[in-house]
Motif scaffolding. Structure first.
Motif, short mmCIF file in Angstrom:
data_model
loop_
_atom_site.label_atom_id
_atom_site.label_comp_id
_atom_site.label_asym_id
_atom_site.label_seq_id
_atom_site.Cartn_x
_atom_site.Cartn_y
_atom_site.Cartn_z
N VAL A 198 0.85 -1.18 0.00
CA VAL A 198 0.00 0.00 0.00
C VAL A 198 0.89 1.23 0.00
N GLY A 199 0.54 2.21 -0.80
CA GLY A 199 1.29 3.46 -0.82
C GLY A 199 1.16 4.19 0.52
N LEU A 200 2.28 4.64 1.05
CA LEU A 200 2.25 5.36 2.33
C LEU A 200 1.38 6.62 2.23
N ASP A 201 1.33 7.21 1.05
CA ASP A 201 0.53 8.43 0.89
C ASP A 201 -0.96 8.14 0.79
N SER A 202 -1.36 6.87 0.73
CA SER A 202 -2.78 6.52 0.67
C SER A 202 -3.35 6.17 2.06
N LEU A 203 -2.51 6.32 3.10
CA LEU A 203 -2.93 5.96 4.46
C LEU A 203 -3.56 7.12 5.20
N ASP A 204 -4.68 6.86 5.84
CA ASP A 204 -5.33 7.79 6.76
C ASP A 204 -4.83 7.40 8.14
N LEU A 205 -4.13 8.30 8.80
CA LEU A 205 -3.47 8.01 10.08
C LEU A 205 -4.26 8.50 11.29
N ARG A 206 -5.58 8.65 11.16
CA ARG A 206 -6.40 9.25 12.22
C ARG A 206 -6.27 8.55 13.56
N TYR A 207 -6.05 7.25 13.59
CA TYR A 207 -6.00 6.53 14.86
C TYR A 207 -4.61 6.54 15.50
N GLY A 208 -3.66 7.16 14.86
CA GLY A 208 -2.33 7.31 15.45
C GLY A 208 -2.39 8.05 16.78
N ARG A 209 -3.40 8.88 16.95
CA ARG A 209 -3.54 9.66 18.20
C ARG A 209 -3.96 8.79 19.37
N LEU A 210 -4.34 7.55 19.11
CA LEU A 210 -4.75 6.66 20.20
C LEU A 210 -3.56 6.06 20.94
N ARG A 211 -2.38 6.20 20.39
CA ARG A 211 -1.20 5.58 21.00
C ARG A 211 -0.14 6.63 21.27
N ALA A 212 0.59 6.46 22.36
CA ALA A 212 1.67 7.38 22.73
C ALA A 212 2.92 7.04 21.93
N ARG A 213 3.72 8.04 21.65
CA ARG A 213 5.00 7.80 20.97
C ARG A 213 5.97 7.22 21.98
N ARG A 214 6.81 6.34 21.49
CA ARG A 214 7.87 5.73 22.29
C ARG A 214 9.17 5.85 21.50
N PRO A 215 9.87 6.99 21.68
CA PRO A 215 11.04 7.27 20.85
C PRO A 215 12.10 6.16 20.85
N GLY A 216 12.36 5.54 21.99
CA GLY A 216 13.35 4.47 22.03
C GLY A 216 12.94 3.28 21.19
N ALA A 217 11.69 2.89 21.30
CA ALA A 217 11.17 1.77 20.50
C ALA A 217 11.20 2.12 19.02
N GLU A 218 10.92 3.37 18.70
CA GLU A 218 10.94 3.78 17.29
C GLU A 218 12.36 3.75 16.73
N ARG A 219 13.35 4.13 17.54
CA ARG A 219 14.75 4.06 17.07
C ARG A 219 15.17 2.62 16.82
N ARG A 220 14.77 1.71 17.72
CA ARG A 220 15.11 0.29 17.53
C ARG A 220 14.42 -0.27 16.29
N LEU A 221 13.18 0.11 16.07
CA LEU A 221 12.45 -0.36 14.91
C LEU A 221 13.08 0.17 13.63
N LEU A 222 13.48 1.42 13.62
CA LEU A 222 14.13 2.01 12.46
C LEU A 222 15.40 1.24 12.11
N ALA A 223 16.19 0.89 13.13
CA ALA A 223 17.41 0.12 12.90
C ALA A 223 17.07 -1.27 12.35
N SER A 224 16.06 -1.89 12.90
CA SER A 224 15.66 -3.23 12.45
C SER A 224 15.15 -3.20 11.01
N LEU A 225 14.34 -2.21 10.67
CA LEU A 225 13.83 -2.10 9.31
C LEU A 225 14.97 -1.86 8.33
N GLY A 226 15.95 -1.07 8.74
CA GLY A 226 17.10 -0.81 7.88
C GLY A 226 17.93 -2.07 7.65
#
Length: 157
Positions: free
Chosen positions: A9-37
């Motif tokens: 799915v194209g990232l630009d076709s996503l509606d992210l309205r429910y992103g506000r239901l979850r808190a950001r976790r910067p450490g987890a996001e950094r680990r995920l970014l490394a894993s995806l890379g």
């Protein structure tokens, strides 16, 4: 669930309205970014069809989407669930058995399901397999939280 398929799915076709239901976790996001890379996307995000043809509403996988955008990706592997968004939110929470959700996130989910999804508090408790009064307490928590504090939590501060 009435059906599911895995698509790119194209990232630009996503509606992210429910992103506000979850808190950001910067450490987890950094680990995920490394894993995806290192290994690429291993599990699909969960989406439901959007209102417009070719659009999708993101239900679960906001960290993966943010990380893929940061990496300059154009697409995301997505499991497309053929059901209304509210049903998908409930199903995603049930699949995780609430693991990884804090009290505020659960409160935002209850708010979404009762205020926007038109379920009663009792129905939310039943569907999420929670005790009597749980939904009311979660809802009270988020409704009494000052907007600035909620925004800080959502941004991972």
């Amino acid at each position: 669930m009435t059906g599911m398929e895995i698509l790119e799915v194209g990232l630009d076709s996503l509606d992210l309205r429910y992103g506000r239901l979850r808190a950001r976790r910067p450490g987890a996001e950094r680990r995920l970014l490394a894993s995806l890379g290192e290994a690429g996307q291993q599990s699909p995000v969960i989406v439901v069809p959007g209102a417009e043809a070719g659009s999708f509403v993101l239900i679960e996988g906001r960290k993966r989407v943010r990380a893929l955008k940061r990496m300059g990706a154009d697409v995301v592997k997505a499991a497309v669930w053929a059901m209304p968004a509210g049903e998908a939110l409930v199903a995603a929470y049930q699949m995780q058995q609430g693991a990884g959700w804090n009290a505020l996130e659960e409160g935002w989910l209850v708010w979404e399901l009762t205020r926007e999804g038109e379920l009663s508090l009792g129905e939310v408790e039943r569907r999420l397999d929670r005790s009597k009064g749980w939904a009311s307490r979660r809802l009270g928590l988020v409704e009494s939280l000052p907007d600035a504090a909620a925004a800080g939590v959502q941004k991972g501060r």
